[in-house]
Design a protein around this motif. Structure first.
Motif, PDB file in Angstrom:
ATOM      1  N   ASP A  70       5.979  -0.642  -0.329  1.00 26.26           N
ATOM      2  CA  ASP A  70       5.662   0.695  -0.829  1.00 26.26           C
ATOM      3  C   ASP A  70       4.743   1.341   0.193  1.00 26.26           C
ATOM      4  N   VAL A  71       5.073   2.568   0.593  1.00 24.46           N
ATOM      5  CA  VAL A  71       4.307   3.242   1.649  1.00 24.46           C
ATOM      6  C   VAL A  71       3.847   4.606   1.148  1.00 24.46           C
ATOM      7  N   MET A 100      10.614   8.068  -2.882  1.00 25.99           N
ATOM      8  CA  MET A 100      10.394   7.700  -4.272  1.00 25.99           C
ATOM      9  C   MET A 100       9.472   8.691  -4.966  1.00 25.99           C
ATOM     10  N   SER A 101       9.550   8.725  -6.288  1.00 28.98           N
ATOM     11  CA  SER A 101       8.551   9.443  -7.066  1.00 28.98           C
ATOM     12  C   SER A 101       7.518   8.414  -7.504  1.00 28.98           C
ATOM     13  N   ASP A 105       5.205   7.044  -1.775  1.00 29.95           N
ATOM     14  CA  ASP A 105       6.191   8.028  -1.349  1.00 29.95           C
ATOM     15  C   ASP A 105       7.492   7.401  -0.873  1.00 29.95           C
ATOM     16  N   LEU A 106       7.393   6.308  -0.128  1.00 29.20           N
ATOM     17  CA  LEU A 106       8.570   5.672   0.454  1.00 29.20           C
ATOM     18  C   LEU A 106       8.643   4.215   0.019  1.00 29.20           C
ATOM     19  N   SER A 107       9.860   3.731  -0.126  1.00 30.09           N
ATOM     20  CA  SER A 107      10.093   2.316  -0.384  1.00 30.09           C
ATOM     21  C   SER A 107      10.946   1.804   0.759  1.00 30.09           C
ATOM     22  N   THR A 136       1.878  -1.406   0.439  1.00 31.92           N
ATOM     23  CA  THR A 136       1.814  -2.556  -0.466  1.00 31.92           C
ATOM     24  C   THR A 136       3.111  -3.320  -0.274  1.00 31.92           C
ATOM     25  N   THR A 137       2.987  -4.607   0.049  1.00 32.63           N
ATOM     26  CA  THR A 137       4.167  -5.418   0.357  1.00 32.63           C
ATOM     27  C   THR A 137       4.481  -6.370  -0.782  1.00 32.63           C
TER      28      THR A 137
END
Length: 164
Positions: A70-71, A100-101, A105-107, A136-137
């Motif tokens: 997750d970025v 992403m919402s 923002d990004l997955s 977050t990884t």
């Protein structure tokens, strides 16, 4: 897009290996019509590619590690998230990238040979991008279902039926 083209896409999505003869029979059109529709949809990039789903855990080679990252990023004026997304998806390790919402923002889905290889990717490549605020990884431990395909072979239920 015609109804036949939609039906064709649904058939190909379920089984990309289906022959044009069989598709023609199922759609009640000629093989030439199927060929023409497929070529048109490929040219328009509606059909982007064909892939096979493989359960790599059943292959006796070294397994890879998959991580979902997750970025949180700062979008840039005029281009939003597109510019940073393009920089991220150009890395060879990146297998998928989604806007992403929610909190992030990004997955980003990446594959590596080990957890430490993924950690190096995050610390050396991803986190160093100007727009990236935080990551977050999450490491994939087991794959149960992917693209509608269940991976686990389940035997019949052998429990004893109890009835009143």
């Amino acid at each position: 897009m015609t109804e036949k083209e939609r039906e064709l896409l649904e058939l190909l999505e379920k089984s990309g290996r289906m022959s044009e003869d069989k598709i023609a029979m199922m759609l009640d059109v000629t093989v030439e019509d199927v060929t023409s529709m497929i070529q048109k949809l490929e040219k328009e990039r509606v059909i982007i590619g064909y892939s096979t789903i493989i359960d790599w855990s059943k292959v006796n080679t070294s397994e890879s590690v998959t991580a979902m990252i997750d970025v949180k990023v700062t979008p840039k004026r005029g281009v939003g998230f597109d510019e940073v997304a393009e920089r991220i998806y150009r890395f060879k390790e990146v297998k998928a990238l989604y806007l992403m919402s929610g909190t992030y923002d990004l997955s980003v889905v990446i594959e590596g040979k080990s957890m430490s290889e993924i950690a190096r990717f995050v610390s050396d490549k991803l986190s160093t991008l100007d727009s990236v605020i935080s990551t977050t990884t999450h490491f994939q431990l087991k794959k149960y279902k992917h693209d509608g395909i269940v991976f686990e072979d389940r035997d019949e239920d052998h429990r004893i039926v109890v009835s009143p």
